[in-house]
Design a protein around this motif. Structure first.
Motif, PDB file in Angstrom:
ATOM      1  N   ARG A  62      38.148  17.171  33.725  1.00 53.12           N
ATOM      2  CA  ARG A  62      39.440  16.723  33.962  1.00 53.12           C
ATOM      3  C   ARG A  62      40.236  18.008  34.741  1.00 53.12           C
ATOM      4  NH1 ARG A  62      41.523  17.169  29.584  1.00 53.12           N
ATOM      5  NH2 ARG A  62      43.646  18.603  29.679  1.00 53.12           N
ATOM      6  N   VAL A  63      39.773  18.974  34.253  1.00 50.16           N
ATOM      7  CA  VAL A  63      41.208  20.031  35.433  1.00 50.16           C
ATOM      8  C   VAL A  63      40.902  19.956  36.848  1.00 50.16           C
ATOM      9  CG1 VAL A  63      42.682  22.112  35.329  1.00 50.16           C
ATOM     10  CG2 VAL A  63      42.359  20.780  32.955  1.00 50.16           C
ATOM     11  N   LYS A  64      39.608  20.235  36.539  1.00 50.22           N
ATOM     12  CA  LYS A  64      39.043  20.788  38.409  1.00 50.22           C
ATOM     13  C   LYS A  64      38.858  20.115  39.165  1.00 50.22           C
ATOM     14  CE  LYS A  64      35.350  24.031  36.724  1.00 50.22           C
ATOM     15  NZ  LYS A  64      34.327  24.416  37.563  1.00 50.22           N
ATOM     16  N   PRO A  65      38.992  18.876  39.358  1.00 56.89           N
ATOM     17  CA  PRO A  65      39.094  17.712  40.334  1.00 56.89           C
ATOM     18  C   PRO A  65      41.043  17.584  40.420  1.00 56.89           C
ATOM     19  CG  PRO A  65      38.102  16.277  38.400  1.00 56.89           C
ATOM     20  CD  PRO A  65      38.215  18.075  37.690  1.00 56.89           C
ATOM     21  N   GLN A  66      41.618  17.729  38.985  1.00 57.14           N
ATOM     22  CA  GLN A  66      43.052  17.456  39.784  1.00 57.14           C
ATOM     23  C   GLN A  66      43.544  19.166  40.340  1.00 57.14           C
ATOM     24  OE1 GLN A  66      44.561  17.554  35.816  1.00 57.14           O
ATOM     25  NE2 GLN A  66      44.396  15.868  34.910  1.00 57.14           N
ATOM     26  N   MET A  67      42.975  20.006  40.475  1.00 59.00           N
ATOM     27  CA  MET A  67      43.614  21.359  41.064  1.00 59.00           C
ATOM     28  C   MET A  67      42.505  21.459  42.227  1.00 59.00           C
ATOM     29  SD  MET A  67      42.866  23.938  38.105  1.00 59.00           S
ATOM     30  CE  MET A  67      43.658  25.560  38.577  1.00 59.00           C
ATOM     31  N   SER A  68      41.048  21.253  42.359  1.00 55.96           N
ATOM     32  CA  SER A  68      41.322  20.835  43.838  1.00 55.96           C
ATOM     33  C   SER A  68      41.646  19.832  44.900  1.00 55.96           C
ATOM     34  CB  SER A  68      39.484  20.651  43.719  1.00 55.96           C
ATOM     35  OG  SER A  68      38.751  21.598  42.572  1.00 55.96           O
ATOM     36  N   LYS A  69      41.808  18.813  44.287  1.00 58.33           N
ATOM     37  CA  LYS A  69      43.375  17.641  44.749  1.00 58.33           C
ATOM     38  C   LYS A  69      44.149  18.998  45.778  1.00 58.33           C
ATOM     39  CE  LYS A  69      44.547  13.457  45.338  1.00 58.33           C
ATOM     40  NZ  LYS A  69      45.878  13.102  45.791  1.00 58.33           N
ATOM     41  N   ALA A  70      44.738  19.158  44.443  1.00 55.77           N
ATOM     42  CA  ALA A  70      45.870  19.990  44.593  1.00 55.77           C
ATOM     43  C   ALA A  70      46.002  21.241  45.660  1.00 55.77           C
ATOM     44  CB  ALA A  70      47.111  20.500  43.149  1.00 55.77           C
ATOM     45  N   ILE A  71      44.789  21.650  45.686  1.00 56.30           N
ATOM     46  CA  ILE A  71      44.201  22.726  46.853  1.00 56.30           C
ATOM     47  C   ILE A  71      44.402  22.157  48.033  1.00 56.30           C
ATOM     48  CG2 ILE A  71      43.200  24.381  47.150  1.00 56.30           C
ATOM     49  CD1 ILE A  71      42.112  25.016  44.932  1.00 56.30           C
ATOM     50  N   LYS A  72      43.820  21.549  47.956  1.00 54.58           N
ATOM     51  CA  LYS A  72      43.433  20.369  49.152  1.00 54.58           C
ATOM     52  C   LYS A  72      44.312  19.521  49.812  1.00 54.58           C
ATOM     53  CE  LYS A  72      40.500  17.045  51.692  1.00 54.58           C
ATOM     54  NZ  LYS A  72      39.224  15.535  51.473  1.00 54.58           N
ATOM     55  N   ASP A  73      46.074  19.295  49.726  1.00 53.81           N
ATOM     56  CA  ASP A  73      47.154  18.690  50.010  1.00 53.81           C
ATOM     57  C   ASP A  73      48.275  19.465  49.901  1.00 53.81           C
ATOM     58  OD1 ASP A  73      45.340  16.459  49.060  1.00 53.81           O
ATOM     59  OD2 ASP A  73      46.924  15.950  47.308  1.00 53.81           O
ATOM     60  N   GLY A  74      47.819  20.872  49.552  1.00 51.63           N
ATOM     61  CA  GLY A  74      48.595  22.298  49.921  1.00 51.63           C
ATOM     62  C   GLY A  74      49.296  22.326  49.043  1.00 51.63           C
ATOM     63  N   VAL A  75      49.639  21.647  47.511  1.00 45.83           N
ATOM     64  CA  VAL A  75      50.208  22.332  46.325  1.00 45.83           C
ATOM     65  C   VAL A  75      49.683  23.809  46.009  1.00 45.83           C
ATOM     66  CG1 VAL A  75      51.176  21.869  44.180  1.00 45.83           C
ATOM     67  CG2 VAL A  75      50.409  19.870  46.047  1.00 45.83           C
ATOM     68  N   ARG A  76      50.963  24.667  46.037  1.00 44.47           N
ATOM     69  CA  ARG A  76      50.384  25.950  45.605  1.00 44.47           C
ATOM     70  C   ARG A  76      50.023  26.263  43.678  1.00 44.47           C
ATOM     71  NH1 ARG A  76      53.069  29.998  41.445  1.00 44.47           N
ATOM     72  NH2 ARG A  76      53.514  31.866  41.817  1.00 44.47           N
ATOM     73  N   ILE A 102      46.124  32.375  43.886  1.00 52.81           N
ATOM     74  CA  ILE A 102      46.628  31.803  44.301  1.00 52.81           C
ATOM     75  C   ILE A 102      46.455  30.937  45.641  1.00 52.81           C
ATOM     76  CG2 ILE A 102      49.135  31.542  44.860  1.00 52.81           C
ATOM     77  CD1 ILE A 102      49.418  34.316  43.194  1.00 52.81           C
ATOM     78  N   HIS A 103      46.621  30.342  45.315  1.00 50.68           N
ATOM     79  CA  HIS A 103      46.270  29.414  46.436  1.00 50.68           C
ATOM     80  C   HIS A 103      47.193  28.082  47.073  1.00 50.68           C
ATOM     81  CE1 HIS A 103      41.814  29.195  45.954  1.00 50.68           C
ATOM     82  NE2 HIS A 103      42.085  29.447  44.420  1.00 50.68           N
ATOM     83  N   ASN A 104      47.070  28.167  48.554  1.00 59.36           N
ATOM     84  CA  ASN A 104      48.764  28.039  49.038  1.00 59.36           C
ATOM     85  C   ASN A 104      49.736  28.844  48.739  1.00 59.36           C
ATOM     86  OD1 ASN A 104      46.678  25.884  50.432  1.00 59.36           O
ATOM     87  ND2 ASN A 104      47.073  25.037  48.395  1.00 59.36           N
ATOM     88  N   PRO A 105      49.839  29.908  48.651  1.00 58.59           N
ATOM     89  CA  PRO A 105      51.002  31.200  48.019  1.00 58.59           C
ATOM     90  C   PRO A 105      51.795  30.687  48.893  1.00 58.59           C
ATOM     91  CG  PRO A 105      49.346  32.605  49.747  1.00 58.59           C
ATOM     92  CD  PRO A 105      48.912  30.757  49.863  1.00 58.59           C
ATOM     93  N   THR A 106      53.410  30.857  48.246  1.00 58.78           N
ATOM     94  CA  THR A 106      54.574  30.333  48.937  1.00 58.78           C
ATOM     95  C   THR A 106      54.834  31.630  49.635  1.00 58.78           C
ATOM     96  OG1 THR A 106      55.425  31.392  47.404  1.00 58.78           O
ATOM     97  CG2 THR A 106      55.073  29.190  47.510  1.00 58.78           C
ATOM     98  N   ARG A 107      56.044  32.171  50.271  1.00 56.01           N
ATOM     99  CA  ARG A 107      56.379  33.705  51.323  1.00 56.01           C
ATOM    100  C   ARG A 107      56.732  34.527  50.415  1.00 56.01           C
ATOM    101  NH1 ARG A 107      60.554  30.954  56.083  1.00 56.01           N
ATOM    102  NH2 ARG A 107      58.184  29.939  57.533  1.00 56.01           N
TER     103      ARG A 107
END
Length: 719
Positions: free
Chosen positions: A595-609, A683-688
């Protein structure tokens, strides 16, 4: 949430006349049910028929269009009892389960069903899990068919044959007023093939029709004096009708030449392996064109005496290929031939193993020995056959065993059940060894290294019942373990209810991972997810308290090894009497990752931290005693050889399969082992702010390392 989605396969169930179905055997069985006009289907999941249940669960729209009722049964007994809908009404019904364990559970309902007989066609599809690849005790469905006199189909592993046998099986059931069992082995369930489809058939009589027009025939109810007449009806009416139908519809098959000095009689399910063995001997091609006459019993019970006699009449010897023991068919065919004074010699278990999986390799040896004894001429020009030495005993494999250490099957990476058994080992170290009854399910792997926990396993949900004899005052209490699937299967009444009623002073651990995980991750009553088609989120704790449980503890994070250890210790030492029930809950990691892996992969692809936790072992701190591995056994925990010549022992290491459950660190902390485990946040897509913090941290770490390097010569001089 099942192991996988069958959205694509469900569309294949809509195929009709003129289309070709391509796919797994178990899916072909599902399609055949719809082509046969089945009105209702039930069952309990378990290899190798889980996919049938999962496909039907995903096919609600297709079933609704046809007016077919589908229900995931609470257990196999509930499924078998469901077939009572066909006793009074002309409804075609089917149920499925894993045999023989499922048939054991269902036997009471099946016996009553077979006694009174049926009006509508009923079919019990059993996934025959037999042989060395099996996960259950080695028994055969054949015994149940004979015991209750239900007809047993064992189709040749071919999609067209299986589909035809299902359609004819319903007709056979209706013609003889008897339930029919369809036996499919693991290989047949998962083989791929094709068959020409027919249109799906809406049931001629639906469940709604039956409810609106109730019927009652006292002669079909298993109650004296009707029950005494049922036995006579089976012998005088139903069996002759079944034999006539099987013979007239040619459900059994003759293959190869019409005549021959020798012949082979086999269960239908053995056909493919027999052909492969004959191919090795140069007596058949890959398409079944054999030089030896074959009688393929797609119906193994009842035995059709006239067909057996006709096949054997001109033979000097026959070989019976019958997987498993006892040799029911061999005994039956011997009886047929002696009564008809046919002198063909019967070979079977004298040249083939009494038990075990009849692979092509095993059959090759038996066929060769049979032919050497009876017709060696056929072996004259055979090509060199493969070495008949069992693969596991081949010299090359024996040499490999000495190099590669044994790796027993175990719990998955990140499994929430692992910390429960780690806590048990810690309690054992403090309080001594206790009698522990295990149960069917993932947690059964605890009986193997590194935990070595559990003395018995008696059946699904019977772990608590297995300790009922130990309800005596002693210095130690018994412990029973069962899963949430087993709890709802029958453990609530036969386990916890029985313990409450008898004031059992033992400890009962219910492993709640939210699913029947071992059968493919299907939802159950206590699943935490919202299921639109079923009622979930029913509390195990409330169910236990509802039948009188007083001492009940809920742990909602099994990875807290310290808390798990303390709760177990409290249960084993408290002065409070009666059953002590611990419900240890954490989601199955496999289902969670699905359940979680597809959600995280999509979030990373969409630029979400996104922050992912990873764990590691500090090589400089690890002592190399590997106590963490002995208390965990996680597949991601391994060992690593260092280049340091002063350190001979390999240190612990965590590979890339780690899912960040944290159990290894929790175990180390609870066992007061070592501080070598560390956690790192990726951390994927880290903030400043993340980037700034990382730069500052690395600068501080770099300064500290440089200071240490500057001071090292002075410290070494002092040493």
């Amino acid at each position: 949430m099942a192991e996988r989605s069958f959205a694509r396969e469900v569309e294949d169930l809509r195929l009709g006349d003129g289309d070709t179905f391509r796919g797994e055997g178990i899916l072909a069985i599902t399609k055949a049910l719809l082509q046969s006009g089945v009105a209702y289907v039930g069952g309990y999941q378990g290899s190798p028929i889980s996919h049938l249940m999962d496909v039907l669960a995903d096919a609600k729209d297709v079933l609704d269009d046809l007016g077919v009722v589908f229900q995931s049964s609470a257990n196999e007994a509930a499924a078998a009892a469901m077939l009572s809908a066909s006793v009074m009404y002309p409804l075609r019904g089917a149920v499925a389960w894993k045999s023989t364990v499922g048939t054991n559970v269902a036997s009471d309902a099946l016996a009553n069903l077979a006694s009174g007989g049926v009006t509508g066609g009923t079919m019990i599809i059993v996934g025959e899990d037999y042989g060395e690849g099996s996960s259950i005790m080695q028994e055969r469905t054949h015994a149940f068919a004979m015991k209750s006199q239900m007809w047993l189909l064992d189709p040749r592993p071919d999609h067209e044959c299986i589909v035809n046998l299902i359609e004819k099986g319903f007709e056979l059931s209706e013609f003889s007023n008897t339930p029919v069992m369809l036996e499919v082995r693991v290989r047949a369930c998962h083989m791929h093939g094709s068959f020409a489809c027919k249109d799906n058939v809406r049931p001629a009589h639906t469940i709604k029709d039956a409810l609106n027009n109730p019927k009652r025939d006292v002669n079909r109810i298993v109650l004296p004096p009707a029950a005494y007449e049922h036995e006579q009806e089976k012998i005088k009416t139903r069996m002759p009708a079944a034999i006539g139908f099987i013979r007239d519809n040619k459900l059994n098959e003759w293959m190869g030449p019409k005549q021959g000095k020798v012949g082979i009689v086999m269960q239908g399910g053995m056909y493919n392996n027999v052909i492969r063995a004959l191919q090795y001997l140069g007596l058949s091609d890959a398409y079944g064109n054999t030089q030896i006459p074959l009688y393929v019993m797609n119906v193994t019970y009842p035995v059709i005496d006239s067909e057996v006699a006709e096949f054997c009449l001109d033979k000097e010897a026959i070989l019976i290929v019958e997987e498993g023991q006892p040799e029911y068919l061999e005994q039956a065919i011997n009886t047929v031939l002696r009564r008809k004074d046919i002198q063909a010699r019967v070979h079977g278990k004298d040249v083939l193993p009494m038990g075990g999986d009849y692979t092509a390799q095993v059959l090759l040896g038996g066929l060769r020995e049979f032919l050497e004894k009876t017709e060696p001429r056929l072996l004259g020009n055979r090509p060199p056959a493969p070495d008949a030495t069992p693969v596991l005993h081949h010299p090359a494999v024996e040499r490999l065993k000495q190099v590669v250490p044994a790796r027993p099957p175990g719990l998955c990476t990140g499994c929430p059940e692992r910390p429960i058994f780690a806590a048990m080992k810690l309690v054992e170290e403090e309080l001594g060894q206790h009698h522990i009854s295990a149960d069917i399910g993932c947690h059964l792997f605890s009986i193997l290294p590194p935990f070595n926990i559990g003395a018995t396993t008696m059946g699904f949900g019977l772990g608590p019942a297995s300790t009922s004899a130990f309800n005596v005052k002693a210095d130690k209490r018994s412990i029973a373990v069962m899963g949430d699937g087993g709890f709802w299967h029958n453990g609530l009444t036969s386990g916890i209810g029985n313990a409450v009623f008898n004031k059992h002073d033992g400890v009962f651990v219910i492993v709640d991972n939210y699913y029947t995980s071992a059968t493919g991750g299907q939802d159950i009553l206590s699943s935490r997810a919202i299921n639109k088609r079923r009622n979930t989120n029913n509390s195990i704790v409330q169910a236990v308290k509802g039948i009188g449980g007083q001492w009940v503890r809920q742990l909602d994070r099994t990875y807290d090894v310290g808390k798990m250890r303390d709760t177990l210790k409290e249960a084993l030492t408290t002065r409070e009497e009666g059953p002590k029930v611990i419900v240890a809950s954490s989601e199955c990691m496999l289902n969670k990752q699905r359940r979680v892996k597809p959600q995280m992969s999509k979030a990373i692809k969409d630029g979400v931290r996104v922050v992912k936790e990873r764990f590691g072992v500090d090589e400089d701190v690890c002592t190399g005693d590997h106590a963490c591995i002995r208390l965990s056994g996680c597949p991601s925990l391994s060992v690593k050889q260092l280049d340091d010549p002063l350190r001979d022992d390999p240190v612990a290491a965590i590979d890339n399969s780690c899912v960040g459950c944290g159990n290894c660190g929790e175990v180390s902390e609870a066992a007061v082992l070592c501080p070598s485990f560390y956690r790192a946040d990726v951390i994927h897509n880290p903030t400043r702010w993340d980037t700034f913090r990382s730069k500052v941290a690395m600068a501080v770490i770099g300064w500290l390392q440089r200071r240490r390097d500057r001071r090292r010569p002075a410290l070494e001089a002092l040493a």
